[in-house]
Design an enzyme around this catalytic site. Structure first.
Site, PDB file in Angstrom:
ATOM      1  N   HIS A   1       0.853  -1.178   0.000  1.00  0.00           N
ATOM      2  CA  HIS A   1       0.000   0.000   0.000  1.00  0.00           C
ATOM      3  C   HIS A   1       0.891   1.231   0.000  1.00  0.00           C
ATOM      4  O   HIS A   1       1.945   1.245   0.636  1.00  0.00           O
ATOM      5  CB  HIS A   1      -0.872   0.009   1.263  1.00  0.00           C
TER       6      HIS A   1
ATOM      7  N   TYR B   1       0.184   9.187  -1.183  1.00  0.00           N
ATOM      8  CA  TYR B   1       0.808  10.491  -0.992  1.00  0.00           C
ATOM      9  C   TYR B   1      -0.241  11.540  -1.294  1.00  0.00           C
ATOM     10  O   TYR B   1      -0.979  11.417  -2.274  1.00  0.00           O
ATOM     11  CB  TYR B   1       2.052  10.641  -1.891  1.00  0.00           C
TER      12      TYR B   1
END
Lengths: 345, 345
Positions: free
Chosen positions: A121, A124
């Site tokens: 995973h 941002y």
């Protein structure tokens, strides 16, 4: 230094990063169908692209389910979401009413089919809260004013969730991320690794979701509620964005070599069963604890299919399962590391 | 009228009901192994019996996964749980500190293997909050005082979740429950059916978890925050307990005939796939919205395996699944009823 507003810079970066990541996965498994690309727009403002891999009727692909999504949205944050925002982000001003927001981010979850290949995973994101625009006021270019910037921050991170522990994979993943962090401040990796272990913890199970990586939130130029004031870290928008780009760019080299190494390992039905039990834990974390998921589902007109893309194709729940409890087994070795997070580099 | 304290009466009733329900399921499928019976004690006070059916390696049984659990626990409710309690139960006094509580209940979830046989859930519970006991004070029998009773209430209900809609099943289930409610007040069934549709609603999906049943909480002798003051309803502890017993006793006749009618219907892999997608929604409701699950996971030393027993053995999440979207299909017929709850009796 770009003269573009940060909103625009982030948007351009995540668009390019999404392309590079999806291409890397497609190249790793050229015989499987390409990712499906869904562009969507949000009627309250903004758009996104969901790139999804899913072939429910076929079991020859390396990936079982994967989503690499970006969204660039703006609008009014309703009071409930605003309240949660204030509680979690110390620099967000307390207001009783809905407030204008802007959010841009990339979010990906990849669940490979092979139990020996870990789930990964990464996420941002950049966030702004602005003041209510003054009636009639205009920007320099004549467009309606956006309202004064009240708060902004970056957040993100990446983490690995194996069903079977390969120490060399753990070391490779963490080392690649550490090397991306180090130029921006030597204390960053150790601090953000700690934060990651803490954030991705399944309280009711007493174990972490995975073997960590980095996690951070609220990175801006203000005093930080987790990171000590003494450490060297990026502070200006440009410095933080440069750090985001380093870690974002590190995703492909941190994960693809692991996927290629493990995706074709022979496995037994018992190993598959264990993988699906671990995926059940992944679902528990995402639906009960994950702030991104909760916040997403609270946002009006949220695209549920993109938010819940993180869930695996299949998961299992067994009552008092004996799998994973046998001392010395490969399954127990993985559980031990989830119970007591380890330093990998 | 019994001269026993309500705590004791409820305990005896749920013990007997658990036995009757488990036996009924075992009789319906005599070739499958019996339920596993786990007795447990909670170190902070109390005990429970989890009766669980699960045979992960065998696929011949009628049931796929089922739990019929009772728990009778007491202790101190920590401030976080106390706070949630106050917010949700209008008669609970607001206190900043931990308070003594007592809770006894039966909770069951049954997931049959066959996609044509619906999942069922029922839960009946009794709750007390007492004042902190005065130092040295004793009960009439010489035992340490329990502290003054500050609040008490009953809650419960039962509801049905089909993957394929059989109208006659829906009517049978609702009619049986209605007949159990009616002697205690004619407005009860319609009011509690409405409450059930509202409670078991998956907000982010815009659909109900199932086709309803009844749901209620906070039943006591005080003004009720949902039920109007004008309706005839049980009010004293004895009256409410009699109502609880009627609806609890109605479980077996409301569900077992449906299970026996559907459990051997031939089915296709596509129907199984649809069932597992529906189970994914069941998981979403239970982990994101269900107050019992949330409250359970907040309780210190909670028995996680018993709380999460409600989750199906397997669930699926497909991105933008086309299953269920084809107009006129049996899958779409079920979805239509989940989007717009219907009156069945």
């Amino acid at each position: 230094m770009s003269s573009q507003p940060m909103r625009k810079q982030v948007e351009e970066y995540i668009l390019g990063l999404q392309d590079r990541i999806v291409s890397a996965f497609e190249k790793a498994d050229p015989n499987s169908p390409p990712f499906r690309r869904d562009e969507w727009t949000r009627k309250e403002g903004g758009r996104g692209i969901s790139c999804v891999f899913a072939t429910p009727e076929d079991d020859k692909s390396i990936l079982e389910k994967a989503g690499v999504n970006i969204s660039i949205v703006h609008g009014m944050l309703p009071p409930a979401a605003m309240k949660q925002m204030c509680a979690e982000h110390s620099t967000v001003p307390i207001r009783e009413s809905a407030m204008p927001f802007f959010a841009a981010g990339i979010s990906l979850v990849v669940h490979p089919r092979n139990p020996h290949a870990p789930t990964v995973h990464a996420n941002y994101r950049y966030f702004e809260i602005t003041d209510l625009p003054t009636e009639g006021e205009k920007e320099a270019d004549g467009s309606p004013t956006k309202g004064k910037l009240l708060a902004w921050w970056f957040g993100g991170g990446g983490d690995l969730t194996p069903s079977y522990l390969y120490e060399e994979d753990a070391v490779h993943f963490h080392r690649t991320i550490k090397e991306a962090c180090d130029p921006h401040g030597a204390a960053l990796y150790p601090e953000l690794k700690k934060w990651c272990d803490k954030y991705f913890f399944i309280q009711h199970r007493g174990e972490a979701r995975g073997i960590g990586g980095i996690f951070f939130d609220d990175l801006n130029d203000q005093k930080h509620h987790v990171l000590s004031d003494d450490i060297q870290r990026p502070r200006t928008p440009e410095e933080i964005f440069a750090f985001i780009k380093s870690t974002g760019d590190a995703f492909v080299p941190s994960y693809l070599p692991i996927l290629e190494r493990r995706a074709r390992t022979p496995f037994t039905p018992a190993q598959r069963r264990w993988q699906l039990i671990r995926r059940g834990r992944y679902v528990e974390f995402n639906l009960i604890y994950d702030r991104g998921t909760k916040f997403g589902l609270l946002t009006p007109s949220a695209r549920v299919e993109s938010i819940l893309m993180s869930l695996p194709e299949t998961a299992r729940w067994e009552y008092m399962s004996e799998v994973g409890t046998q001392e010395g087994s490969e399954e127990a070795k993985c559980v031990a590391v989830l119970r007591t997070p380890r330093e990998w580099v």
